[in-house]
Design an enzyme around this catalytic site. Structure first.
Site: not given
Length: 266
Positions: A46, A57
């Protein structure tokens, strides 16, 4: 729809999906990192496309995005990294990206470029289920999976998300942002079991996993395990020496994940 390249990866064994940020710390190291992850035993890599407002995030990945911006990363840079890596590895690659990046590039142009480079899927954390029709038909045209996320608070939406999924389903291990943690959502096993009532599409658990022991536990619950922040942190510490370090870490996770009983995804 074309047969999913990603779903095939999950046949007969547990899958490990490591995550790194593109162009962190630089172009050449990222290419080497992708190859190192593949050599270490990653089933799928990924690759995060840096974004200025990465809502999903935590601080480790946000810092990596900033390092990539300092290296002058562009969307074209990310495609060029994959093109360079493709000279050395055929490992399946998925992008983690935010919708605005794809929109600005142009949905069709972005997905065509993905197909040209054998990028098999996209994880788009800020794509609402209700808006997926603006991109999914184009992705299907190019044989690319739009990988949905299911969280502990998806509730009544789980059924429709699962039934429309392709490639694999990204199961979020706990609420909040990415980053290493020691405790996960207590109902994770029940959440995966509920998803399985509605689909045979494989599941992979991510967010917070950072040790071989945790990876092994999660491999006992889902079809695959995703690790991001722990690897991105290694890249931050090792810089240009990161390929050797992350290959070693990947091998450790590979052993842990493989210790779980092999499964067959229908």
């Amino acid at each position: 729809m074309l047969m999913s390249k990603l779903a095939d990866v999950f046949k007969n064994h547990k899958v490990f999906i490591p995550f790194i940020v593109a162009d962190d710390p630089d172009f050449e190291t990222t290419v080497k990192n992708v190859v190192a992850l593949a050599k270490g035993g990653a089933d799928i890599v990924e690759l995060g496309i840096p974004f200025s407002d990465p809502v999903a995030d935590g601080p480790v990945i946000q810092a990596a995005d900033l390092r990539a911006f300092a290296a002058n990363v562009r969307t074209k840079t990310v495609f060029d990294i994959v093109e360079a890596a493709r000279k050395e590895t055929a490992v399946p690659i998925v992008f983690l990206t935010y919708l605005n990046i794809v929109f600005k590039y142009g949905y069709d142009a972005f997905l065509k470029r993905c197909a040209d480079l054998n990028v098999a899927g996209l994880v788009i954390p800020d794509l609402p289920y209700e808006s997926r029709d603006e991109i999914v038909p184009i992705a299907e045209k190019y044989g690319i999976d739009i990988i949905p996320l299911i969280t502990p608070t998806s509730g009544h939406r789980i059924e429709k998300i699962a039934k429309s999924a392709s490639g694999f389903i990204y199961v979020v291990s706990s609420m909040g942002i990415t980053g290493e943690r020691d405790e996960f959502f207590a109902g994770l096993k029940a959440l995966v079991a509920e998803i399985k009532q509605y689909t045979n599409v494989p599941t992979a658990i991510g967010f917070g996993i950072h040790t071989p022991e945790q990876a092994q536990t999660m491999a006992g619950i889902a079809d695959g395990v995703i690790i991001g922040s722990a690897i991105v942190d290694l890249v931050a510490k090792e810089k240009q020496q990161a390929p050797a370090a992350i290959e070693k870490f990947t091998k450790q996770i590979r052993v842990a994940v493989d210790a779980k009983k092999q499964i067959s995804v229908k």
